[in-house]
Design an enzyme around this catalytic site. Structure first.
Site, short mmCIF file in Angstrom:
data_model
loop_
_atom_site.label_atom_id
_atom_site.label_comp_id
_atom_site.label_asym_id
_atom_site.label_seq_id
_atom_site.Cartn_x
_atom_site.Cartn_y
_atom_site.Cartn_z
N ALA B 17 0.84 -1.19 0.00
CA ALA B 17 0.00 0.00 0.00
C ALA B 17 0.88 1.25 0.00
O ALA B 17 0.48 2.29 -0.48
CB ALA B 17 -0.92 0.01 1.21
N CYS B 18 2.04 1.15 0.56
CA CYS B 18 2.97 2.26 0.58
C CYS B 18 4.37 1.75 0.40
O CYS B 18 4.79 0.94 1.19
CB CYS B 18 2.90 3.04 1.89
SG CYS B 18 4.05 4.41 1.93
N PRO B 19 5.11 2.09 -0.63
CA PRO B 19 4.75 3.05 -1.65
C PRO B 19 3.66 2.58 -2.61
O PRO B 19 2.99 3.40 -3.20
CB PRO B 19 6.05 3.25 -2.42
CG PRO B 19 7.14 2.69 -1.60
CD PRO B 19 6.50 1.65 -0.74
#
Lengths: 387, 81
Positions: B17-19
């Site tokens: 989800a992140c990045p």
């Protein structure tokens, strides 16, 4: 008899893990290529504010007395025969191995980048490089500053946005912003890849007059013409280029070699943090291939999971990220998510900026594990909510 | 699965989800050549608009986007590099 735990790497993750183990149960050895320990997030402030304090301490002073420290560079790891070889000719054995080997910048992957970084500096490798970049920013009288990550994998994903916002703040404080053009390059569709964080970041960049070039994967740099070219076919001219280099895993030969992916990141189980195919080998920190941000807080949380596993307790990593993002002018936000809970929008505040600064101040203490009850409470209170 | 539909490169970005999944896609694109097929697995619903925007910008083709119970599967063909 205590089991032998060998930790390769004396960065955040390796140091925290070694200190977290019980010396009555484990004989702990850390092998570190450097006798110095660098607090890497401080490079941002060295480069963009001219901060003077040297963010380095001797690794020995950061490890508990029960931890053996071998200052040597590991060259080869044979997971089948449980043998680790070093540059000085040591052969080290283990019962459990923890690979906290980190990542290193590799500007040689992009034509022109090594020359560019050597001339202008960068804020993702060494203190000397960060100070070199500060000297260029300090002397900058006007023109175009181009800043961005060259490739999609970046140590500390908020750091590109932090860099351009702090550059903007510096130029405004000095009355030079009017004579400057700031261009932010990103390989992503928008300035910050996680949409919820982008909703906070993009309007701030727009309000500060920072131009954004999305889908910009750096292909090559023409240092004669001072132009950066992207794989996607765009180009931008610079006066001061601040390009974050690509990153690769540590230069260690592994047997079997397929524990590494093509970028030399260790193929690591997302939850157990064991290296694929080996129950007695763990990987933590930036050197893993986990789909999380490469950050100190990730290494910290992963070290806690492996410490629990080595103590024989149930342990599973949930992919938690908790990255502070400095928005300049004394405000900050946080990027918080996990494998199954997406990053949520977090309102910028002065308190969040202050928390980032406080984390930096207590870093050296946190390595010893003395603040764990405080961190445990913090992580519990700020846990990401289900979507 | 027919041999001709077997993807050249599988990119597993589930849980990212992140990045985010676009990171893994961009890294695969750097290593790709014209004619390659990339199959991207993701759980982040943002992957759909991101991949379409990416393909438009880079001149590559989104062959299919399929919602499966545990993941979103995107198949891309590299036309430009």
């Amino acid at each position: 008899m205590p089991t032998r735990v060998l930790v390769i790497g004396g960065g955040s993750g390796g140091t925290m893990l070694a200190n977290a183990l019980d010396h009555r149960r484990h004989e702990v050895t850390v092998v570190s290529a450097s006798s110095d320990h660098l607090f890497q997030p401080a490079l941002l402030y060295l480069a963009f504010t001219g901060a003077a304090a040297r963010p380095v301490r001797p690794e020995r002073a950061l490890l508990g007395r029960h931890v053996h420290l071998v200052e040597d560079r590991v060259t080869r790891v044979d997971l089948g025969s449980r043998q680790v070889s070093t540059a000085a000719g040591r052969d080290l054995g283990y019962d459990y191995l923890v690979l906290a080997t980190g990542i290193q910048s590799d500007p040689s992957q992009i034509p022109g980048l090594a020359e560019l970084n050597a001339r202008f500096g960068d804020y993702h490798s060494t203190v000397a490089q960060a100070r070199l970049l500060w000297r260029h920013l300090d002397a900058f009288g006007g023109g175009t500053i181009v800043l961005g990550q060259s490739t999609p994998v970046c140590k500390c994903p908020p750091s590109p946005v932090e860099g351009i916002l702090l550059a903007d703040e510096l130029l405004r404080r000095r009355g030079r912003r009017g004579a400057s053009r700031l261009v932010f390059l990103t390989p992503y569709p928008r300035p910050y890849p996680a949409e919820a964080v982008n909703e906070v970041v993009e309007p701030i960049l727009a309000a500060r007059g920072i131009e954004v070039m999305p889908f910009f994967d750096v292909d090559r740099i023409d240092t004669e013409a001072s132009v950066v070219h992207s794989i996607e076919g765009d180009e931008v001219r610079y006066d001061l280029p601040i390009l974050i280099p690509p990153f690769v895993g540590a230069d260690i030969a592994f047997e079997p070699p397929d524990v590494l992916d093509p970028d030399r990141f260790l193929r690591t189980d997302r939850h157990t943090l064991r290296v694929q195919g080996f129950d007695n080998v763990f990987a933590i920190g930036d050197g893993t291939d986990l789909p999380t941000s490469k950050s100190g807080v990730g290494a910290h949380l992963e070290a806690k999971v492996v410490a629990r596993a080595l103590k024989g307790r149930p342990a599973s990593f949930d992919g938690r990220t908790n990255c502070p993002l400095d928005l300049g002018h004394g405000r900050g936000t946080f990027v918080i998510g996990s494998y199954d809970r997406p990053v949520a929008r977090s309102r910028p505040t002065r308190l969040k900026h202050l928390m980032k600064i406080v984390f930096g101040k207590v870093y050296w203490l946190s390595l010893r594990g003395w603040l764990e009850p405080v961190f445990d409470l913090y992580f519990k209170l700020t846990a990401p909510r289900p979507s | 699965m027919e041999p001709e539909t077997v993807p050249h490169t599988l990119v597993d970005a589930r849980g990212s989800a992140c990045p985010g999944p676009i990171t893994d896609l961009s890294m695969a694109y750097r290593r790709s050549k014209v004619g390659d097929v990339i199959e991207l697995w993701a759980t982040d619903p943002g992957v759909k608009p991101d991949v379409r925007a990416w393909a438009t910008k880079t001149g590559n083709l989104v062959r299919s986007v399929e919602h499966q119970p545990d993941k979103i599967v995107v198949v891309l063909e590299i036309l430009r590099r």
